[in-house]
Design an enzyme around this catalytic site. Structure first.
Site, PDB file in Angstrom:
ATOM      1  N   HIS A   1     -10.565 -24.046 -46.227  1.00 10.74           N
ATOM      2  CA  HIS A   1     -10.965 -22.690 -45.826  1.00 10.74           C
ATOM      3  C   HIS A   1     -12.444 -22.507 -46.162  1.00 10.74           C
ATOM      4  O   HIS A   1     -12.787 -22.063 -47.257  1.00 10.74           O
ATOM      5  CB  HIS A   1     -10.096 -21.685 -46.583  1.00 10.74           C
ATOM      6  CG  HIS A   1     -10.438 -20.244 -46.387  1.00 10.74           C
ATOM      7  ND1 HIS A   1     -11.156 -19.762 -45.315  1.00 10.74           N
ATOM      8  CD2 HIS A   1     -10.140 -19.147 -47.152  1.00 10.74           C
ATOM      9  CE1 HIS A   1     -11.295 -18.444 -45.427  1.00 10.74           C
ATOM     10  NE2 HIS A   1     -10.695 -18.057 -46.529  1.00 10.74           N
TER      11      HIS A   1
ATOM     12  N   CYS B   1      -6.627 -12.507 -43.669  1.00 12.01           N
ATOM     13  CA  CYS B   1      -6.866 -11.525 -44.720  1.00 12.01           C
ATOM     14  C   CYS B   1      -8.312 -11.654 -45.186  1.00 12.01           C
ATOM     15  O   CYS B   1      -8.900 -12.733 -45.133  1.00 12.01           O
ATOM     16  CB  CYS B   1      -5.902 -11.738 -45.882  1.00 12.01           C
ATOM     17  SG  CYS B   1      -5.875 -13.420 -46.540  1.00 12.01           S
TER      18      CYS B   1
ATOM     19  N   CYS C   1     -13.784 -13.395 -45.739  1.00 12.54           N
ATOM     20  CA  CYS C   1     -13.179 -14.547 -45.054  1.00 12.54           C
ATOM     21  C   CYS C   1     -13.147 -14.381 -43.543  1.00 12.54           C
ATOM     22  O   CYS C   1     -13.040 -15.365 -42.813  1.00 12.54           O
ATOM     23  CB  CYS C   1     -11.768 -14.793 -45.576  1.00 12.54           C
ATOM     24  SG  CYS C   1     -11.716 -15.187 -47.336  1.00 12.54           S
TER      25      CYS C   1
END
Length: 383
Positions: free
Chosen positions: A339, A369, A89
């Site tokens: 996201h 994270c 991510c």
């Protein structure tokens, strides 16, 4: 020490799963933000030394070097090289940090950090293709059968005592802040509108598709948990999202040589790693490290962007850091806005830089994270 500056930052409006961006090829999405970032900066595209593009699902239409394919789909000359990177991510946040390191080292002067993820056309898990990505030695080392971000989110919620209602309340606030930001026009300067086809004809996609303007606790409370007896739902976790984003990072020499106007100066670059089982808690400790290295306290930071992969993550970050909740994700986060995995790092930076400048604030901190228990932290100073 040599400095690194951000001179342009843009992103597409997020598309929901199988939504408005379904007709766009990932390389074209990436190419669109590369063209736009070069145009916004005003620089001769031939002066761009490199493109660093984050992407998690490097398979299918995002395979065979999505960074280079995005350059070829853009208005940039073929002489501009590229590299594709995967730090889960945090891929395009790491792209920013690699770009800054290249500029600060003096080896390059103009670098585009970017990211793309078309989660509708390349769904999560496509790259695994039925294989076993984890070594048995690694699994045995940590006493688990697998590493899961969903399990990690539940573990954080239990550790910090967050019940379903607390998580849903946080999610509702994310939608409310995002809706308010749209109404104020706060995203207008950062969003690149894209042409899309609709049943009524051609239209422009310029607003994040995932925001629920009518979100309510009742609606969120009616969603099923992802695990029996758990607290994580699709409503208090980040939305699947299609999108691309980019940030141009340059040296002080490039500012002068090309007559560029800086939006922000990169103040600190930090990356740390920790527990791969809990996995998503590392931004807490990475933030401690970044502030220590920068000689700053959390109160010195005016705005924070902490990626809302799952609601327990920013809540735990707030509790651990003692940060002001009113400075966190002021325009909403991934729960409302989506996201797009490898594109989220430069997406959040585009939002952070524009929000700092719009509000007349100075310092911003971004963290998220990442799979495997890793976290990046980037601190910037608006100019």
């Amino acid at each position: 020490m040599a400095e690194a500056y951000i001179v342009a930052a843009t992103r597409t409006a997020g598309g929901r799963r199988n939504g408005k961006l379904m007709g766009w090829h990932p390389a074209d999405l990436g190419g669109a933000v590369l063209s736009e970032i070069a145009s916004r900066s005003g620089i001769d595209p031939a002066a761009i030394d490199d493109v660093i593009m984050g992407c998690v699902g490097q398979a299918g239409e995002q395979a065979l070097h999505i960074g280079r394919n995005a350059v070829l789909a853009s208005t940039l000359p073929q002489s501009v090289p590229a590299v594709s990177i995967d730090r889960q991510c945090g891929s395009s946040q790491q792209a920013i940090q690699f770009a800054a390191q290249a500029v600060m080292s003096g080896t390059q002067d103009v670098v585009i950090a970017a990211g793309v993820e078309h989660m509708s056309r390349v769904p999560m898990g496509t790259s695994v293709a039925g294989a076993k990505p984890y070594s048995q030695k690694a699994l045995d080392r940590f006493g688990v059968h697998g590493f899961s971000q969903f399990t990690g989110a539940e573990m954080i919620a239990r550790k910090y005592g967050y019940d379903r209602e607390r998580l849903d309340a946080y999610a509702l606030e994310s939608h409310r802040r995002a809706a308010a930001a749209v109404e104020r026009g706060d995203f207008a300067d950062e969003i690149l509108a894209l042409e899309i086809e609709t049943p009524e004809g051609t239209a422009m996609h310029a607003q994040d598709e995932g925001i629920r303007f009518d979100a309510s606790m009742e609606g969120l409370g009616g969603l099923k948990t992802l695990a029996e007896g758990g607290v994580i739902t699709a409503g208090n976790a980040s939305q699947i999202c299609d999108g691309a984003s980019a940030v141009m990072v340059v040296s002080e020499a490039a500012l002068k040589a090309h007559g560029l106007t800086p939006l922000a100066r990169i103040h600190n670059l930090t990356v740390t790693a920790g527990d791969p089982v809990v996995m998503l808690e590392e931004p807490l400790f990475a933030t401690d490290r970044a502030l220590q290295r920068a000689g700053m306290k959390i109160g010195d930071i005016d705005l924070y962007e902490v990626n809302e992969a799952f609601a327990p993550v920013p809540l735990a970050w707030l509790e651990h850091s003692g940060a002001d909740p009113e400075r966190l994700n002021v325009n909403g986060g991934a729960i409302a806005l989506g996201h797009p995995l490898g594109a989220s790092g430069t997406k959040l930076m585009a939002t952070l830089v524009h929000a700092l400048r719009k509000r007349g604030k100075r310092y911003g901190l971004q963290t998220m994270c990442e799979g495997g228990g890793i976290a990046n932290v980037t601190i910037v100073e608006a100019l």
